[in-house]
Design a protein around this motif. Structure first.
Motif, PDB file in Angstrom:
ATOM      1  N   ASP A  80       0.804  -1.227   0.000  1.00  0.00           N
ATOM      2  CA  ASP A  80       0.000   0.000   0.000  1.00  0.00           C
ATOM      3  C   ASP A  80       0.837   1.278   0.000  1.00  0.00           C
ATOM      4  O   ASP A  80       0.311   2.356  -0.292  1.00  0.00           O
ATOM      5  CB  ASP A  80      -0.954   0.004   1.205  1.00  0.00           C
ATOM      6  N   ALA A  81       2.122   1.182   0.365  1.00  0.00           N
ATOM      7  CA  ALA A  81       2.962   2.381   0.345  1.00  0.00           C
ATOM      8  C   ALA A  81       3.814   2.455  -0.924  1.00  0.00           C
ATOM      9  O   ALA A  81       4.583   3.395  -1.101  1.00  0.00           O
ATOM     10  CB  ALA A  81       3.872   2.419   1.581  1.00  0.00           C
ATOM     11  N   GLY A  87      10.558   4.102  -0.938  1.00  0.00           N
ATOM     12  CA  GLY A  87      11.674   3.720  -0.066  1.00  0.00           C
ATOM     13  C   GLY A  87      11.188   2.930   1.140  1.00  0.00           C
ATOM     14  O   GLY A  87      11.797   1.935   1.545  1.00  0.00           O
ATOM     15  N   LEU A  88      10.077   3.356   1.705  1.00  0.00           N
ATOM     16  CA  LEU A  88       9.503   2.669   2.864  1.00  0.00           C
ATOM     17  C   LEU A  88       8.905   1.327   2.462  1.00  0.00           C
ATOM     18  O   LEU A  88       9.057   0.320   3.171  1.00  0.00           O
ATOM     19  CB  LEU A  88       8.427   3.557   3.506  1.00  0.00           C
ATOM     20  N   SER A  89       8.243   1.316   1.307  1.00  0.00           N
ATOM     21  CA  SER A  89       7.650   0.079   0.799  1.00  0.00           C
ATOM     22  C   SER A  89       8.717  -0.983   0.585  1.00  0.00           C
ATOM     23  O   SER A  89       8.550  -2.143   0.975  1.00  0.00           O
ATOM     24  CB  SER A  89       6.920   0.369  -0.513  1.00  0.00           C
ATOM     25  N   ALA A 121      15.035   2.649  11.442  1.00  0.00           N
ATOM     26  CA  ALA A 121      15.833   3.481  10.547  1.00  0.00           C
ATOM     27  C   ALA A 121      14.937   4.354   9.673  1.00  0.00           C
ATOM     28  O   ALA A 121      15.214   5.543   9.458  1.00  0.00           O
ATOM     29  CB  ALA A 121      16.738   2.601   9.684  1.00  0.00           C
ATOM     30  N   ALA A 122      13.849   3.767   9.170  1.00  0.00           N
ATOM     31  CA  ALA A 122      12.926   4.546   8.329  1.00  0.00           C
ATOM     32  C   ALA A 122      12.255   5.654   9.129  1.00  0.00           C
ATOM     33  O   ALA A 122      12.124   6.794   8.663  1.00  0.00           O
ATOM     34  CB  ALA A 122      11.869   3.626   7.720  1.00  0.00           C
ATOM     35  N   LYS A 167      13.378  12.149  -1.935  1.00  0.00           N
ATOM     36  CA  LYS A 167      14.073  10.940  -2.377  1.00  0.00           C
ATOM     37  C   LYS A 167      14.396  10.113  -1.139  1.00  0.00           C
ATOM     38  O   LYS A 167      14.654  10.673  -0.071  1.00  0.00           O
ATOM     39  CB  LYS A 167      15.414  11.289  -3.050  1.00  0.00           C
ATOM     40  N   SER A 168      14.437   8.818  -1.315  1.00  0.00           N
ATOM     41  CA  SER A 168      14.823   7.983  -0.177  1.00  0.00           C
ATOM     42  C   SER A 168      15.302   6.626  -0.672  1.00  0.00           C
ATOM     43  O   SER A 168      15.001   6.225  -1.806  1.00  0.00           O
ATOM     44  CB  SER A 168      13.638   7.777   0.771  1.00  0.00           C
ATOM     45  N   ASN A 169      16.027   5.954   0.188  1.00  0.00           N
ATOM     46  CA  ASN A 169      16.418   4.572  -0.101  1.00  0.00           C
ATOM     47  C   ASN A 169      16.924   3.922   1.179  1.00  0.00           C
ATOM     48  O   ASN A 169      17.497   4.578   2.038  1.00  0.00           O
ATOM     49  CB  ASN A 169      17.511   4.515  -1.175  1.00  0.00           C
TER      50      ASN A 169
END
Lengths: 262, 160
Positions: A80-81, A87-89, A121-122, A167-169
């Protein structure tokens, strides 16, 4: 494992009331708690199941904030994300294995605050807000060391709100037996700056790597942190890796996360 | 002791269990359904995978009282009513997806969950999905081949 009393309330209020009893413990998806109880490392006298508590499951987006119910499984977050916060998904999709992801919950992970868990961490890198039945707690104030959080004994993580970064990872170097993070690094680039959160590495649990954040705020590229590695002073040394090895991985994984961020 | 009710493989059942009884033990000891295996009892091997309300879970890592009221599917419900193997089971037999067979119930239930959500997985997706299922004798290639075949894809096998 030792036996226990079991209760399955349907409201947050009733769950909190049940948790005020001596020896009571909340039960989320149980993917950490059951193995811990089998080893008799945890011996709760009363388990308060949160499975049937209403209003604690789901993923919803409002503006630039993604709110996830505390009882939402990793599998549901992964699905769902995916569109709103990839990045969270991706992080949720890498926890444990498919069967574990079908039971384990984000609230359970954050309440437990395992020093090698992924979600802390997220939450810390995103600048998330942890909502309980009593208050809102900023991630910066929530994580207080290995298995320690700001939660009191009758507090339940009902939701977590993530400001969605530009942006994320997340990069995880898996411990090959447990699939927990030997080291994991979450990088989030927001309008207010870059945040880097490291899990798995420190004796103090999840932490922000502020030196890297400063460098990345000047230049968001792997080059900006080319020669940097974590500070090994208070890092975990165990069978799987020394403090120095983990410190090295912190630098490598942060660079990889910057390159892979989208 | 609490009494739980579940629908297991389409049949309503009830069982008297302790609060600490895990679902795997309730299935095996209370209901006599020993097809679900307990390999490690530490959430790692996946031999105990069953479906609870359509989701694959490790039945050694969920309390039976948490499955009260749930729809549960186990390996016993996979074969057709006349006893003939279903597509996945037949593929495991045809492609050497098992040797000793201990991990097989969990492998089949995990494969069934994968094909439910992803009917044509790639070989990499199959391997990724089997991360929580451990086989210690036949190796994984036969299992992967079987799941490819069960999904109507024969490329991996043809390549051998």
């Amino acid at each position: 494992m030792y036996n226990f009393e079991f209760t399955k309330p349907t409201t947050v209020e009733d769950a909190a009331k049940a948790m005020s009893a001596e020896g009571a413990q909340a039960l989320g998806g149980g993917q950490t708690l059951l193995p811990t109880m089998k080893q008799r490392l945890a011996m709760p006298e009363i388990l308060v199941s949160l499975t049937d508590v209403e209003g604690m499951v789901g993923v919803s987006k409002a503006g630039t904030t993604l709110t996830i119910g505390g009882g939402t499984t990793h599998a549901q977050v992964a699905t769902d994300a995916a569109a709103s916060y990839p990045g969270l998904s991706a992080l949720a999709d890498g926890i444990g294995d498919p069967a574990v992801r079908n039971r384990g919950t984000i609230g359970g992970s954050l309440a437990n605050n395992d020093p090698a868990a992924c979600y802390p961490a997220a939450a810390l890198a995103s600048g998330a807000t942890i909502t309980t039945n009593k208050r809102d707690i900023l991630a910066d104030n929530y994580f207080q060391g290995m298995f320690e959080t700001a939660l009191d004994e009758t507090e339940i993580v009902t939701a977590v709100s993530f400001p969605i970064p530009e942006k994320s990872n997340y990069q995880k170097f898996v411990q090959p037996a447990s699939r927990f993070a030997l080291v994991g690094v979450f990088v989030a680039k927001t309008a207010d700056g870059v945040r880097v959160a490291v899990t798995g590495a420190s004796n103090g649990g999840v932490y922000r790597w502020t030196e890297a954040e400063t460098a990345l705020n000047g230049d968001f590229s792997a080059r900006a942190i080319e020669d940097m590695s974590g500070d090994a002073t208070d890092m975990i040394t165990d069978l799987h890796g020394s403090a120095e090895y983990r410190a090295h991985l912190v630098g490598v994984l942060t660079r990889r996360a910057v390159v892979a961020s989208s | 002791m609490p009494t739980i009710s579940m629908n297991v493989n389409g049949t309503s059942v009830s069982a008297e269990v302790e609060n600490r009884t895990v679902l795997a033990a309730a299935l095996r000891e209370n209901l006599g359904m020993t097809g679900t295996h307990i390999g490690c009892d530490t959430s790692q091997c996946g031999a105990c995978v069953v479906h609870v309300n359509g989701k694959a879970v490790k039945s050694c890592t969920i309390f039976a009282v948490e499955a009260d009221g749930a729809e549960v599917s186990t390996i016993e419900g996979q074969a057709d009513a006349d006893g003939s193997l279903n597509v996945i089971q037949q593929a495991f037999q045809d492609h050497h997806g098992l040797q000793c067979g201990f991990c097989t119930p969990g492998m089949i239930m995990t494969a069934a969950a994968l094909l439910e959500e992803n009917p044509k997985p790639t070989e990499a997706e199959i391997r990724d999905h089997l991360e929580g299922n451990i086989c210690r004798c036949t190796g994984y290639q036969g299992i992967v081949n079987a799941i490819m075949a069960a999904s109507g894809q024969n490329s991996a096998i043809a390549a051998e």
